[in-house]
Design an enzyme around this catalytic site. Structure first.
Site, PDB file in Angstrom:
ATOM      1  N   ASN A  78       0.824  -1.215   0.000  1.00  0.00           N
ATOM      2  CA  ASN A  78       0.000   0.000   0.000  1.00  0.00           C
ATOM      3  C   ASN A  78       0.850   1.254   0.000  1.00  0.00           C
ATOM      4  O   ASN A  78       1.961   1.261   0.535  1.00  0.00           O
ATOM      5  CB  ASN A  78      -0.862   0.075   1.279  1.00  0.00           C
ATOM      6  CG  ASN A  78      -1.922  -0.996   1.345  1.00  0.00           C
ATOM      7  OD1 ASN A  78      -2.428  -1.448   0.316  1.00  0.00           O
ATOM      8  ND2 ASN A  78      -2.272  -1.408   2.549  1.00  0.00           N
ATOM      9  N   LYS A  94       0.461  -4.531   5.033  1.00  0.00           N
ATOM     10  CA  LYS A  94       0.962  -5.541   5.976  1.00  0.00           C
ATOM     11  C   LYS A  94       1.938  -6.505   5.304  1.00  0.00           C
ATOM     12  O   LYS A  94       2.907  -6.950   5.919  1.00  0.00           O
ATOM     13  CB  LYS A  94      -0.193  -6.304   6.602  1.00  0.00           C
ATOM     14  CG  LYS A  94      -1.028  -5.402   7.498  1.00  0.00           C
ATOM     15  CD  LYS A  94      -2.078  -6.142   8.247  1.00  0.00           C
ATOM     16  CE  LYS A  94      -3.153  -5.192   8.765  1.00  0.00           C
ATOM     17  NZ  LYS A  94      -2.633  -4.073   9.528  1.00  0.00           N
ATOM     18  N   ASN A 101       5.297  -4.538   4.768  1.00  0.00           N
ATOM     19  CA  ASN A 101       5.950  -4.272   6.064  1.00  0.00           C
ATOM     20  C   ASN A 101       6.578  -5.547   6.634  1.00  0.00           C
ATOM     21  O   ASN A 101       7.701  -5.528   7.134  1.00  0.00           O
ATOM     22  CB  ASN A 101       4.939  -3.757   7.096  1.00  0.00           C
ATOM     23  CG  ASN A 101       4.336  -2.422   6.701  1.00  0.00           C
ATOM     24  OD1 ASN A 101       4.905  -1.683   5.910  1.00  0.00           O
ATOM     25  ND2 ASN A 101       3.171  -2.109   7.258  1.00  0.00           N
ATOM     26  N   LEU A 110      -0.259  -7.891  22.745  1.00  0.00           N
ATOM     27  CA  LEU A 110      -1.155  -7.123  23.624  1.00  0.00           C
ATOM     28  C   LEU A 110      -0.715  -5.662  23.751  1.00  0.00           C
ATOM     29  O   LEU A 110      -0.934  -5.029  24.784  1.00  0.00           O
ATOM     30  CB  LEU A 110      -1.177  -7.775  25.011  1.00  0.00           C
ATOM     31  CG  LEU A 110      -1.602  -9.249  25.059  1.00  0.00           C
ATOM     32  CD1 LEU A 110      -1.241  -9.872  26.404  1.00  0.00           C
ATOM     33  CD2 LEU A 110      -3.097  -9.382  24.793  1.00  0.00           C
ATOM     34  N   GLY A 111      -0.052  -5.124  22.729  1.00  0.00           N
ATOM     35  CA  GLY A 111       0.390  -3.726  22.766  1.00  0.00           C
ATOM     36  C   GLY A 111       1.327  -3.467  23.933  1.00  0.00           C
ATOM     37  O   GLY A 111       2.264  -4.242  24.167  1.00  0.00           O
ATOM     38  N   GLY A 116       3.208  -4.088  14.856  1.00  0.00           N
ATOM     39  CA  GLY A 116       2.790  -5.498  14.836  1.00  0.00           C
ATOM     40  C   GLY A 116       3.464  -6.256  13.689  1.00  0.00           C
ATOM     41  O   GLY A 116       3.868  -7.408  13.852  1.00  0.00           O
ATOM     42  N   ASP A 117       3.589  -5.610  12.537  1.00  0.00           N
ATOM     43  CA  ASP A 117       4.248  -6.255  11.384  1.00  0.00           C
ATOM     44  C   ASP A 117       5.725  -6.491  11.690  1.00  0.00           C
ATOM     45  O   ASP A 117       6.300  -7.509  11.292  1.00  0.00           O
ATOM     46  CB  ASP A 117       4.118  -5.365  10.134  1.00  0.00           C
ATOM     47  CG  ASP A 117       2.664  -5.157   9.734  1.00  0.00           C
ATOM     48  OD1 ASP A 117       1.857  -6.070   9.958  1.00  0.00           O
ATOM     49  OD2 ASP A 117       2.346  -4.070   9.209  1.00  0.00           O
TER      50      ASP A 117
HETATM   51  O1  RIB Z   1      -0.064  -2.886   9.677  1.00  0.00           O
HETATM   52  C1  RIB Z   1       0.087  -1.587   9.194  1.00  0.00           C
HETATM   53  C2  RIB Z   1      -0.381  -1.487   7.766  1.00  0.00           C
HETATM   54  O2  RIB Z   1      -1.771  -1.712   7.726  1.00  0.00           O
HETATM   55  C3  RIB Z   1      -0.174  -0.146   7.139  1.00  0.00           C
HETATM   56  O3  RIB Z   1       1.090  -0.006   6.532  1.00  0.00           O
HETATM   57  C4  RIB Z   1      -1.341  -0.030   6.166  1.00  0.00           C
HETATM   58  O4  RIB Z   1      -0.977  -0.056   4.823  1.00  0.00           O
HETATM   59  C5  RIB Z   1      -2.277  -1.174   6.524  1.00  0.00           C
HETATM   60  O5  RIB Z   1      -2.216  -2.161   5.589  1.00  0.00           O
END
Ligand code: RIB
Length: 307
Positions: A15, A44, A47, A217-218, A247-248
């Site tokens: 994205n 995601k 990333n 859990l952040g 998270g990624d």
């Molecule tokens: O996890 C973060 C991602 O979620 C962002 O980069 C955005 O593009 C969405 O896909």
């Protein structure tokens, strides 16, 4: 440089992220002036592929790029991700409209674009180059994820699923074929119907007894479970700037550490530290640290009650 065995194929989204800095996340009927806007590469899939590559893994990104996708391909290549399985299609790329508030929390609106134009032919052609030594890493921002799961399973690949963003249809996917799940608290609740982290993890284990389950859990940390084994990793203390892609980053670093032969406790620690560092920088892909940076950064952990 690869430090482990096996290749990673990330079949996921790419994205353009339009990140708006705001005082607070806009509520219904409200109009708010943004303080700033930036366009960065995200998604995601992208990333997680970049996080894996920055952590030293051999990683390929598969999927579909739109006509405006040149910068996404270049960014992957600059970060060491192989793009030979990325195909170009007509139409626009996927994009995300991301609000980031003054405390670093976000809210995201997604447009799938080319990410949702994956064909069965493309799935089969890409998977042909991978085998049972390799990992297949999936999220829920492309079409036909269930077909990719089946194709990866047929090739004996180790299948990793981050069911994000969560949708009800995910329950009908062949989830028994998944080897490793990464879920956050919200996704864990939606998948299991449970609210407490311990109950979410237990329920996931009952439903998928062979799978490793990682529940993030952040700021409260993360839980790992596999069979009877349970681990808790506290989050690291940092000043949050933007949590997008934290998270990624966790997912990519956990998997890369695992492929390097680290035990689950070490994988969790490395992943949590990398995710914390990512949250100290703006944007998705640009905020992901290198393996060496994660090793040398000293951070303290929070000890919060996770109940
Ligand atoms: O996890 C973060 C991602 O979620 C962002 O980069 C955005 O593009 C969405 O896909």
């Amino acid at each position: 440089m690869n430090k482990g065995n096996g290749k990673f194929l990330v079949m996921g989204s790419l994205n353009y992220d339009y990140i708006y800095a705001l005082d607070h996340i806009v509520s219904e009927g409200e109009t708010e002036a943004a303080e700033d806007v930036e366009t960065v590469c995200g998604g995601k899939g992208l990333n997680q592929a970049i996080a894996l590559a920055k952590a030293g893994a051999v990683v390929y990104q598969g999927g579909m790029l739109g006509e405006d996708g040149a910068m996404l391909r270049e960014t992957l290549q600059q970060n060491g991700v192989n793009t030979e399985f990325l195909k170009n299609v007509q139409g626009r790329n996927g994009h995300a409209f991301i609000q980031v508030d003054s405390t670093g929390k976000n809210a995201i609106v997604l447009l799938g674009g080319s990410n949702r134009k994956l064909t069965n032919e493309q799935i089969q052609e890409t998977l042909q180059s991978f085998s049972n030594e390799d990992y297949l890493v999936l999220q829920n921002e492309i079409n036909d994820v269930e077909k990719v799961i089946d194709a990866g399973y047929k090739r004996g690949m180790k299948i990793v699923l981050n069911p994000s963003p969560y949708e009800e249809k995910i329950r009908s996917w062949p989830l028994s074929k998944i080897n490793i799940f990464f879920v956050n608290e919200i996704e864990g609740r939606q998948l299991t119907g449970e609210k407490e982290p311990e109950r979410i993890v237990n329920r996931m284990n009952e439903a998928f007894p062979h799978a490793e389950v990682i529940l993030t859990l952040g700021t409260k940390g993360a839980c790992y479970s596999h069979g009877k084994a349970r681990l808790f990793q506290p989050a690291f203390r940092i000043k949050t700037v933007d949590t997008t892609a934290a998270g990624d980053t966790f997912t990519g670093f956990f998997l890369a550490a695992k492929a390097r032969g680290e035990n689950p406790a070490k994988c969790m620690e490395i992943a949590a530290k990398a995710a914390a560092i990512a949250a100290t920088g703006k944007g998705a892909a640009p905020s992901i640290p290198l393996w060496e940076e994660v090793q040398k950064t000293q951070l303290n952990v929070y000890y919060e009650d996770i109940k």
